[in-house]
Design an enzyme around this catalytic site. Structure first.
Site, PDB file in Angstrom:
ATOM      1  N   GLN A 114       0.912  -1.178   0.069  1.00 48.56           N
ATOM      2  CA  GLN A 114       0.050  -0.034  -0.316  1.00 48.56           C
ATOM      3  C   GLN A 114       1.267   0.918   0.269  1.00 48.56           C
ATOM      4  OE1 GLN A 114      -2.383  -1.578   3.595  1.00 48.56           O
ATOM      5  NE2 GLN A 114      -3.870  -0.128   2.384  1.00 48.56           N
ATOM      6  N   VAL A 116       4.118   3.979  -1.573  1.00 48.51           N
ATOM      7  CA  VAL A 116       4.179   4.759  -2.784  1.00 48.51           C
ATOM      8  C   VAL A 116       5.799   4.719  -3.152  1.00 48.51           C
ATOM      9  CG1 VAL A 116       1.983   5.686  -2.391  1.00 48.51           C
ATOM     10  CG2 VAL A 116       3.261   7.049  -1.378  1.00 48.51           C
ATOM     11  N   ASP A 117       6.121   4.521  -1.817  1.00 48.29           N
ATOM     12  CA  ASP A 117       7.712   4.403  -1.661  1.00 48.29           C
ATOM     13  C   ASP A 117       8.471   3.772  -2.283  1.00 48.29           C
ATOM     14  OD1 ASP A 117       8.740   2.300   0.004  1.00 48.29           O
ATOM     15  OD2 ASP A 117       7.372   3.732   1.689  1.00 48.29           O
ATOM     16  N   HIS A 131      -0.898   1.777  -3.861  1.00 47.54           N
ATOM     17  CA  HIS A 131      -1.696   3.281  -4.289  1.00 47.54           C
ATOM     18  C   HIS A 131      -0.962   4.242  -5.203  1.00 47.54           C
ATOM     19  CE1 HIS A 131      -3.868   1.867  -0.216  1.00 47.54           C
ATOM     20  NE2 HIS A 131      -4.630   1.511  -1.401  1.00 47.54           N
ATOM     21  N   CYS A 142      -5.757  13.855 -18.466  1.00 47.65           N
ATOM     22  CA  CYS A 142      -5.310  12.992 -20.289  1.00 47.65           C
ATOM     23  C   CYS A 142      -4.429  11.689 -19.411  1.00 47.65           C
ATOM     24  CB  CYS A 142      -4.806  13.268 -21.297  1.00 47.65           C
ATOM     25  SG  CYS A 142      -3.148  13.471 -20.675  1.00 47.65           S
ATOM     26  N   CYS A 169       0.994  19.073 -18.677  1.00 44.40           N
ATOM     27  CA  CYS A 169       0.835  18.356 -20.137  1.00 44.40           C
ATOM     28  C   CYS A 169       1.611  18.674 -21.844  1.00 44.40           C
ATOM     29  CB  CYS A 169      -0.375  17.537 -19.590  1.00 44.40           C
ATOM     30  SG  CYS A 169      -0.781  15.968 -21.247  1.00 44.40           S
ATOM     31  N   CYS A 172      -2.307  17.670 -23.519  1.00 48.77           N
ATOM     32  CA  CYS A 172      -3.391  18.594 -22.993  1.00 48.77           C
ATOM     33  C   CYS A 172      -4.073  20.099 -22.471  1.00 48.77           C
ATOM     34  CB  CYS A 172      -4.272  17.634 -22.563  1.00 48.77           C
ATOM     35  SG  CYS A 172      -4.215  17.249 -20.809  1.00 48.77           S
ATOM     36  N   GLY A 209       2.590  -4.188   8.851  1.00 46.27           N
ATOM     37  CA  GLY A 209       2.758  -3.070   8.858  1.00 46.27           C
ATOM     38  C   GLY A 209       1.171  -2.343   8.209  1.00 46.27           C
ATOM     39  N   ALA A 252       8.372  -5.141  12.059  1.00 49.48           N
ATOM     40  CA  ALA A 252       8.338  -5.670  11.146  1.00 49.48           C
ATOM     41  C   ALA A 252      10.094  -6.441  10.955  1.00 49.48           C
ATOM     42  CB  ALA A 252       8.412  -5.432  10.282  1.00 49.48           C
TER      43      ALA A 252
END
Length: 266
Positions: A114, A116-117, A131, A142, A169, A172, A209, A252
């Site tokens: 989960q 994002v690193d 995620h 877009c 972008c 667009c 975790g 952990a």
């Protein structure tokens, strides 16, 4: 390390290792707790500095970006700078070691996160991100992935441009945003299908975790249980969850190296 663990916890680690060593299909879900041990703040931590008056839930939404894209972009650039120097901890390293070991053992260990690193990747693991990715960007309109002409596609802290100026972008003219799943957005289809398949077909599901409170990811353990899997939870603050078979109430980084040592020695 063993001296820091109670005899009762060591006994539970041994029980978990015997269970895992006898199974072929393992699904692992990691959450903010494993990255927190590397010094990465969780969304539940109080914001600091310029951001102490903001809540993460008020910034990590498509509505917030539409309302004030500069504010949200600046916050994410700040978060990226906070994370940039963080390194994998012993739990990340142990999971990577386990996956490497499976190349000869025949076991299949599917790792879902989960987070994002990229600490799992830095450690050497193959991982599916539910995620999104902190070091990637895409267009808010877009949705085409954004590549900086001078630096190419961002994939790590070393290649990231930390400027807080908004980017448009080239396709667009919409604003570029982090390639992260915000509150209220759907999970990436391919990643979720991988997670569902792994959970539904595993013999043991390990939660590391994570509070098991954020859906739909929290439903993966339930899916595994419904299909006959046994559940192991590794968390300093275990959730009151009746489906868990083995609880390892410790960091952990303390538990995983011992657990993997036992598994790979079997």
């Amino acid at each position: 390390m063993l001296a820091e663990l109670s005899s009762a916890l060591i006994a539970e680690v041994e029980r978990a290792a015997k269970l895992l060593g006898a199974k072929q299909h393992i699904c692992i879900l990691t959450g903010a707790g494993i990255s927190a041990e590397s010094g990465i703040p969780t969304f539940r931590d109080k914001q600091t500095g310029l951001w102490e008056n903001y809540g993460a839930e008020d910034l990590a939404t498509p509505e917030a970006f539409t309302r004030d894209p500069k504010l949200v972009w600046s916050w994410y650039q700040w978060r990226r700078r906070v994370v940039a120097d963080k390194k994998p901890n012993p739990a990340h390293d142990a999971l990577a070691q386990w996956q490497y070991h499976t190349q000869s053992s025949g076991q299949k260990v599917t790792l879902i996160t989960q987070n994002v690193d990229d600490l799992h990747e830095q450690a050497g693991s193959t991982v599916t991100h539910l995620h999104g990715h902190l070091w990637r960007n895409r267009c808010s309109q877009c949705e085409i992935p954004y590549q900086n002409k001078s630096k190419g596609s961002y994939s790590s802290a070393d290649s990231m441009d930390y400027s807080e100026a908004l980017i448009s972008c080239p396709h667009c003219d919409g604003y570029i945003r982090p390639d992260i799943v915000w509150f209220g957005e759907a999970l990436p289809v391919e990643a979720w299908e991988t997670a569902e398949e792994a959970a539904a077909n595993c013999e043991v599901f390990i939660s590391i975790g994570t509070s098991s409170l954020v859906y739909p990811a929290a439903g993966l353990a339930q899916l595994a249980k419904e299909n006959g899997a046994e559940i192991i939870e590794i968390n300093t603050n275990p959730t009151p969850n009746t489906i868990v078979d083995i609880t390892l109430a410790e960091k952990a980084g303390m538990v995983m190296p011992l657990l993997i040592q036992r598994i790979t020695a079997l």
